[in-house]
Design a protein around this motif. Structure first.
Motif, PDB file in Angstrom:
ATOM      1  N   ARG A  36       0.821  -1.203   0.000  1.00 43.75           N
ATOM      2  CA  ARG A  36       0.000   0.000   0.000  1.00 43.75           C
ATOM      3  C   ARG A  36       0.861   1.262   0.000  1.00 43.75           C
ATOM      4  O   ARG A  36       0.571   2.214  -0.730  1.00 43.75           O
ATOM      5  CB  ARG A  36      -0.910  -0.001   1.227  1.00 43.75           C
ATOM      6  CG  ARG A  36      -1.867   1.190   1.282  1.00 43.75           C
ATOM      7  CD  ARG A  36      -2.808   1.092   2.463  1.00 43.75           C
ATOM      8  NE  ARG A  36      -2.130   1.214   3.735  1.00 43.75           N
ATOM      9  CZ  ARG A  36      -2.071   0.266   4.659  1.00 43.75           C
ATOM     10  NH1 ARG A  36      -2.667  -0.887   4.466  1.00 43.75           N
ATOM     11  NH2 ARG A  36      -1.424   0.465   5.807  1.00 43.75           N
ATOM     12  N   ARG A  37       1.936   1.249   0.772  1.00 45.44           N
ATOM     13  CA  ARG A  37       2.801   2.430   0.815  1.00 45.44           C
ATOM     14  C   ARG A  37       3.526   2.646  -0.516  1.00 45.44           C
ATOM     15  O   ARG A  37       3.593   3.771  -1.017  1.00 45.44           O
ATOM     16  CB  ARG A  37       3.819   2.284   1.954  1.00 45.44           C
ATOM     17  CG  ARG A  37       4.667   3.542   2.137  1.00 45.44           C
ATOM     18  CD  ARG A  37       5.516   3.460   3.395  1.00 45.44           C
ATOM     19  NE  ARG A  37       6.247   4.699   3.621  1.00 45.44           N
ATOM     20  CZ  ARG A  37       5.753   5.759   4.215  1.00 45.44           C
ATOM     21  NH1 ARG A  37       4.510   5.736   4.666  1.00 45.44           N
ATOM     22  NH2 ARG A  37       6.481   6.849   4.384  1.00 45.44           N
ATOM     23  N   ALA A  38       4.055   1.564  -1.086  1.00 48.28           N
ATOM     24  CA  ALA A  38       4.779   1.689  -2.354  1.00 48.28           C
ATOM     25  C   ALA A  38       3.853   2.137  -3.475  1.00 48.28           C
ATOM     26  O   ALA A  38       4.184   3.023  -4.272  1.00 48.28           O
ATOM     27  CB  ALA A  38       5.442   0.357  -2.703  1.00 48.28           C
ATOM     28  N   MET A  39       2.660   1.526  -3.529  1.00 54.53           N
ATOM     29  CA  MET A  39       1.705   1.878  -4.577  1.00 54.53           C
ATOM     30  C   MET A  39       1.158   3.288  -4.358  1.00 54.53           C
ATOM     31  O   MET A  39       0.936   4.042  -5.320  1.00 54.53           O
ATOM     32  CB  MET A  39       0.562   0.861  -4.605  1.00 54.53           C
ATOM     33  CG  MET A  39      -0.305   0.922  -5.852  1.00 54.53           C
ATOM     34  SD  MET A  39      -1.472  -0.467  -5.921  1.00 54.53           S
ATOM     35  CE  MET A  39      -0.307  -1.849  -6.081  1.00 54.53           C
ATOM     36  N   GLY A  40       0.942   3.661  -3.110  1.00 54.32           N
ATOM     37  CA  GLY A  40       0.466   5.007  -2.821  1.00 54.32           C
ATOM     38  C   GLY A  40       1.472   6.064  -3.258  1.00 54.32           C
ATOM     39  O   GLY A  40       1.095   7.110  -3.790  1.00 54.32           O
ATOM     40  N   GLU A  41       2.763   5.807  -3.043  1.00 57.86           N
ATOM     41  CA  GLU A  41       3.795   6.753  -3.461  1.00 57.86           C
ATOM     42  C   GLU A  41       3.825   6.893  -4.979  1.00 57.86           C
ATOM     43  O   GLU A  41       3.996   7.994  -5.511  1.00 57.86           O
ATOM     44  CB  GLU A  41       5.160   6.301  -2.943  1.00 57.86           C
ATOM     45  CG  GLU A  41       5.345   6.476  -1.443  1.00 57.86           C
ATOM     46  CD  GLU A  41       6.724   6.047  -0.979  1.00 57.86           C
ATOM     47  OE1 GLU A  41       7.493   5.531  -1.826  1.00 57.86           O
ATOM     48  OE2 GLU A  41       7.032   6.225   0.210  1.00 57.86           O
ATOM     49  N   THR A  42       3.634   5.775  -5.683  1.00 56.89           N
ATOM     50  CA  THR A  42       3.654   5.812  -7.146  1.00 56.89           C
ATOM     51  C   THR A  42       2.491   6.625  -7.698  1.00 56.89           C
ATOM     52  O   THR A  42       2.679   7.504  -8.559  1.00 56.89           O
ATOM     53  CB  THR A  42       3.600   4.387  -7.717  1.00 56.89           C
ATOM     54  OG1 THR A  42       4.722   3.640  -7.251  1.00 56.89           O
ATOM     55  CG2 THR A  42       3.617   4.408  -9.243  1.00 56.89           C
ATOM     56  N   ILE A  43       1.292   6.361  -7.206  1.00 55.61           N
ATOM     57  CA  ILE A  43       0.117   7.096  -7.696  1.00 55.61           C
ATOM     58  C   ILE A  43       0.200   8.558  -7.293  1.00 55.61           C
ATOM     59  O   ILE A  43      -0.150   9.452  -8.069  1.00 55.61           O
ATOM     60  CB  ILE A  43      -1.175   6.446  -7.162  1.00 55.61           C
ATOM     61  CG1 ILE A  43      -1.263   4.979  -7.600  1.00 55.61           C
ATOM     62  CG2 ILE A  43      -2.399   7.210  -7.660  1.00 55.61           C
ATOM     63  CD1 ILE A  43      -2.456   4.234  -7.027  1.00 55.61           C
ATOM     64  N   ALA A  44       0.677   8.823  -6.073  1.00 55.71           N
ATOM     65  CA  ALA A  44       0.809  10.210  -5.615  1.00 55.71           C
ATOM     66  C   ALA A  44       1.812  10.971  -6.464  1.00 55.71           C
ATOM     67  O   ALA A  44       1.618  12.152  -6.777  1.00 55.71           O
ATOM     68  CB  ALA A  44       1.226  10.237  -4.152  1.00 55.71           C
ATOM     69  N   GLU A  45       2.904  10.313  -6.869  1.00 59.38           N
ATOM     70  CA  GLU A  45       3.903  10.973  -7.708  1.00 59.38           C
ATOM     71  C   GLU A  45       3.328  11.294  -9.082  1.00 59.38           C
ATOM     72  O   GLU A  45       3.579  12.371  -9.637  1.00 59.38           O
ATOM     73  CB  GLU A  45       5.133  10.067  -7.851  1.00 59.38           C
ATOM     74  CG  GLU A  45       6.236  10.636  -8.721  1.00 59.38           C
ATOM     75  CD  GLU A  45       6.802  11.943  -8.194  1.00 59.38           C
ATOM     76  OE1 GLU A  45       7.327  12.743  -9.010  1.00 59.38           O
ATOM     77  OE2 GLU A  45       6.721  12.170  -6.970  1.00 59.38           O
TER      78      GLU A  45
END
Length: 238
Positions: free
Chosen positions: A159-168
């Motif tokens: 969730r953290r890794a995917m959240g960072e990708t979408i947020a970027e």
């Protein structure tokens, strides 16, 4: 070259170009980790996307992204209307030149220099249009990323890794949108060139002060900073 193009006009243009490019590079690329609104919102978006991945119902997230896309579409459409008006003014350039130069507060210029000033405004708004359309495309990419996100529950690490990708990806879209909106501010500085090169330089400086204040010294920055610090503190406890 226009016969009345003075050295002060060239200096004013170089100051304008340097201020616009310099502020954009510093704001969008060199302020990593500094306490300004755009940097706070990068953190906010990361927490938002992580919360989105925790939810079963993501309609609210889609609506929030869609709202920003509507704002982007509005600015792009408005930009096209402004461009149409500016380009259309070349069809009656003699009349427009006469009206502007006959105003009591504008500097008297040749038709060639007047055309250059109008052309510079066309360039500024054209740049803004490309920024807005690119932002809109990137928002569509973000919608695809959000739509492809796995259903909750998502493991914390994923969730953290995917959240960072979408947020970027969302931050890249917002950065393009900010670049387009910034062109409106600097177009107003170009408009001051009609009054004279000194006013052009002063207007450019005022735009820099306004944008810097809103990013780093406004009440909005303080409020967003408080929320960012709370989110980061809560995240560190976890």
């Amino acid at each position: 070259m226009p016969p009345d193009l003075a050295a002060l006009d060239l200096i004013a243009f170089l100051w304008f170009f340097t201020a616009w490019v310099g502020f954009t590079v510093i704001q969008d690329h060199l302020l990593s980790g500094h306490r300004v609104v755009n940097q706070h919102l990068k953190v906010i978006r990361r927490h938002w996307m992580e919360r989105m991945l925790e939810r079963d119902n993501r309609i609210m997230d889609s609506q929030l992204v869609g709202h920003t896309m509507q704002s982007c579409t509005f600015f792009a459409s408005t930009n096209m209307l402004i461009l149409a008006g500016l380009v259309g003014s070349f069809g009656a350039i003699e009349h427009a030149h006469e009206i502007i130069t006959n105003l009591s507060f504008t500097v008297k210029t040749s038709r060639q220099l007047f055309e250059i000033k109008i052309l510079l405004m066309v360039v500024v708004f054209t740049f803004g249009f490309f920024k807005f359309t690119w932002a809109l495309r990137q928002y569509n990419y973000c919608c695809a990323l959000i739509g492809s996100a796995p259903a909750a529950p998502v493991p914390a690490e994923e969730r953290r890794a995917m959240g960072e990708t979408i947020a970027e990806a969302l931050t890249l879209a917002v950065t393009a949108l900010n670049g387009g909106m910034r062109s409106y501010y600097f177009a107003l500085a170009v408009l001051a060139w009609m009054v004279g090169p000194l006013f052009f330089m002063l207007a450019t400086a005022i735009v820099l002060v306004v944008l810097t204040r809103r990013q780093a010294f406004s009440l909005t920055e303080k409020v967003i900073r408080v929320q960012t610090d709370r989110l980061e503190a809560k995240d560190s406890i976890k």
